[in-house]
Design a protein around this motif. Structure first.
Motif, short mmCIF file in Angstrom:
data_model
loop_
_atom_site.label_atom_id
_atom_site.label_comp_id
_atom_site.label_asym_id
_atom_site.label_seq_id
_atom_site.Cartn_x
_atom_site.Cartn_y
_atom_site.Cartn_z
N CYS A 46 0.85 -1.19 0.00
CA CYS A 46 0.00 0.00 0.00
C CYS A 46 0.89 1.24 0.00
O CYS A 46 1.79 1.36 0.83
N CYS B 255 -7.35 -0.90 0.89
CA CYS B 255 -6.41 -1.34 1.92
C CYS B 255 -7.16 -1.65 3.21
O CYS B 255 -7.97 -0.86 3.68
N ASN C 106 -5.84 -1.83 6.04
CA ASN C 106 -5.22 -1.13 7.17
C ASN C 106 -5.62 0.34 7.22
O ASN C 106 -6.03 0.86 8.25
N CYS C 107 -5.51 1.04 6.06
CA CYS C 107 -5.77 2.49 6.09
C CYS C 107 -6.98 2.87 5.25
O CYS C 107 -7.30 4.05 5.13
N CYS D 83 0.12 3.46 3.49
CA CYS D 83 0.50 3.07 4.85
C CYS D 83 1.62 2.04 4.90
O CYS D 83 2.16 1.77 5.97
ZN LIG Z 1 -2.92 1.22 3.41
#
Ligand SMILES: [Zn+2]
Length: 440
Positions: A10, A24, A26-27, A13
């Protein structure tokens, strides 16, 4: 032949996955993944793991280990030397982050000039502004030196060529987000670029024993665009707190492989640039005006005691949910202190909005200011000013007693130096009778 490993990353992040993702996990960015080639995968591997798997090291008795002393030289800037733990370490990579306009470029140009004035070759790489603009700033800061060199370049490979041409001892990269490696397809400022460039700079710093400072802009979301992937790669991380609107700018150490991270540097913006602030002890409070809602305390920033003014505003609430808002102080702790005031002192604060502000843009991270916060709130509520001859030091516990804090001697001494005659603090104190007359 072993099967080629595929890895996606990504660009916001730095999350890596073996599968491409549209969004993503995560982010939550969309379309942020790119496929890494083998070299990039190697960089990810090397920079993500701190352990050196494979090479076996043998344990050695601590008595047989020679202590490695770190050599440093001065930046000729007192506050910067302090926050670095005593000066600049050759071969180290330092990240200075902060919001745009806080003074990162100005400070490093001045420091570069300082170092050049001692005969060392200094390279200032600018990817943000033209060499002409930097020159104008150097004129303004009185920073022209024969051995201070400017390079207007954003290609990493060209910067490396320049490093082969001359022996530099100090390099400034302004900024990491603008520099890119031609071997990578993703855009400058993306995770892969930022990581690759930093990785190369780290290698150069160690190989040539050059101290390199890189500037990183922090976006509103609080990340060095995109993420803080750099933090664990570099030796030292320093962040400017606050923004360009504040008179005093605080540079705080977050990571330092060569020293303590608890120290701060205090700078002020003057015509000649961002320079070490002088007479810091009297800069964070105003003793002349006595107004309701203000109380003084002493906090410790590293080894340095600083007298701060804590301000509170208590006003009748006109909404069903009263507001509680703190700037420079923990909101949860404020709520706890307010609950204590209601329970223990029976001060009916539930119908009031309470605002807390710490002067000078400092964030209080210790509990020693609790007592001063309470004093300021009561002062505002009762509309009675507290004398600036009094200072409050103490942690307040959940059951409502005042507890002693560490370094109480240093705090009291600082108050004495500023001619403050009264200190309110916990009953039992380790400082014995040294300040007996003072407590009275
Ligand atoms: Zn990310």
């Amino acid at each position: 032949m072993a099967k080629k490993k595929i890895l996606f990353e990504c660009q916001h992040c730095g999350l890596t996955t073996p599968k491409w993702m549209g969004k993503c996990t995560n982010c939550a960015s969309w379309d942020s993944f790119i496929e890494l080639n083998e070299h990039q995968q190697e960089v990810v591997k090397q920079t993500k793991s701190t352990s050196s798997a494979g090479s076996k090291a043998k344990a050695v008795s601590i008595n047989d280990i020679e202590e490695s002393e770190v050599y440093r030289y001065s930046s000729l800037d007192k506050e910067l030397d302090g926050v670095l733990g005593g000066g600049i370490v050759p071969g180290s990579l330092t990240l200075i982050g902060g919001s745009p306009g806080v003074g990162k470029s100005t400070l490093l140009l001045k420091v570069g000039s300082n170092i050049a004035s001692t005969g060392k070759n200094v390279l200032y790489v600018t990817g943000e502004e033209s060499a002409g603009q930097i020159k104008l700033r150097a004129n303004r800061l009185n920073s022209n030196q024969d051995s201070l060199y400017l390079l207007s370049e954003i290609r990493l490979e060209q910067i490396l060529v320049e490093l082969d041409d001359r022996n530099y001892e100090f390099i400034i990269i302004d900024s990491i987000q603008t520099i890119y490696s031609e071997g990578i397809t993703s855009a400058p400022g993306s995770v892969t670029q930022v990581r690759q460039v930093t990785f190369e700079l780290m290698r150069i710093a160690k190989e040539k024993d050059i101290a390199i400072f890189i500037i990183g802009h922090i976006t509103k979301e609080g990340s060095i665009a995109g993420p803080r992937v750099l933090e664990h790669m570099v030796d030292t991380v320093l962040y400017f707190e606050g923004d360009s609107s504040q008179e005093l700018r605080i540079l705080r150490g977050f990571k330092n492989r060569f020293g303590a991270t608890s120290e701060i540097g205090v700078f002020e913006m003057r015509q000649e640039g961002l320079i070490s602030a002088t007479d810091i002890s009297s800069r964070f409070f105003n003793r002349d005006s006595e107004q309701a809602g203000s109380a003084l305390t002493v906090i410790m920033e590293g080894s340095r005691p600083i007298i701060l003014e804590v301000q509170a505003l208590v006003s009748e609430s006109h909404t069903p949910n009263s507001k509680r808002q703190a700037t420079g102080f923990d909101n949860n702790r404020l709520n706890m202190l307010l609950a204590l005031l209601e329970r223990k002192l029976e001060i009916p604060l539930s119908g009031y909005d309470v605002f807390i502000n710490i002067t000078g843009g400092i964030k209080i991270t210790e509990t020693a200011a609790d007592l001063a916060i309470l004093a300021a709130i009561i002062s505002s509520f009762r509309d009675r000013a507290i004398s600036k001859e009094t200072i409050f030091i103490g942690e307040v516990s959940l059951v409502g007693d005042v507890r002693e804090v560490y370094a109480v001697d240093a705090r009291i001494k600082e108050a004495q130096m500023q001619n403050i005659s009264k200190v309110l603090l916990a009953k039992k104190t380790t400082s014995k009778n040294k300040y007996e007359n003072f407590y009275r």
